[in-house]
Design an enzyme around this catalytic site. Sequence first.
Site, PDB file in Angstrom:
ATOM      1  CG  HIS A 149      -2.038  -0.957   1.177  1.00 37.26           C
ATOM      2  ND1 HIS A 149      -3.112  -0.897   2.028  1.00 37.26           N
ATOM      3  CD2 HIS A 149      -2.261  -2.022   0.357  1.00 37.26           C
ATOM      4  CE1 HIS A 149      -3.967  -1.881   1.746  1.00 37.26           C
ATOM      5  NE2 HIS A 149      -3.463  -2.581   0.739  1.00 37.26           N
ATOM      6  CD  GLU A 184      -1.837   4.278   3.333  1.00 34.22           C
ATOM      7  OE1 GLU A 184      -1.574   3.572   2.327  1.00 34.22           O
ATOM      8  OE2 GLU A 184      -2.964   4.387   3.818  1.00 34.22           O
ATOM      9  CB  CYS A 217      -6.456  -0.273   5.151  1.00 26.61           C
ATOM     10  SG  CYS A 217      -4.760  -0.910   5.024  1.00 26.61           S
ATOM     11  CB  CYS A 259      -1.842   1.747   6.056  1.00 28.72           C
ATOM     12  SG  CYS A 259      -1.453   0.965   4.473  1.00 28.72           S
TER      13      CYS A 259
HETATM   14 ZN   LIG Z   1      -3.442   0.352   3.612  1.00 30.52          ZN
END
Ligand SMILES: [Zn+2]
Length: 201
Positions: free
Chosen positions: A95, A97, A125, A128
């Site tokens: 992801h 991040e 999420c 993250c």
């Molecule tokens: Zn994430």
Amino acid sequence: MAEDPAPAEASGRGPVAEATGGGSAAEAPGRGPAAVPPLPSDAVLGEWMALALAEARSALSTGDVPVGAVVLDRDGTVIGRGRNERELHRDPTAHAEVVALREAAAATGDWQLPGATLVVTLEPCVMCAGAILAARIPRVVFGAWDEKAGAAGSVHDLLRDRRLQHRVEVVAGIEADECGDLLTRFFREPGRGLGYDAGDR
Ligand SMILES: [Zn+2]
């Protein structure tokens, strides 16, 4: 990425549990002040989000969901950039991040980023949010809400969970329309399975 199995207090690095939205100035022993950096103006936050949006758009080139992130140090210098690379690398953890945090940690030579701000186009999420907490990031700025999977105030609020030692100041909704529209357009393309519904807050 190397993990530090030792609890923060036992490591001698000191917790930064008070680096929360209140702006308290907890000291991280040997690390200097661990306070939340001063909140930039809306104009500056918009500039930072524009950098994250540029990362998000670059994810389209590999068919990745357009989410982008940047990490800035206390002085506002970019020390990490990331965009969603799950499809590119066939990596469920890639992801934006996480990618940006890894780059920032490599740039600073430290897994702790106590004075940094993470700016991301979409609400983080659960994974993250966990990575943000692990990096001791004191402030997160995000664009669009993620009502389906958000962990910074939507489905969960891990970043401000008072049961946890470290808490994060959250600034939500910066350039939210542009961040959300990018995702909405992506998922409207034929053949896209899962959609995106921006929260209306
Ligand atoms: Zn994430």
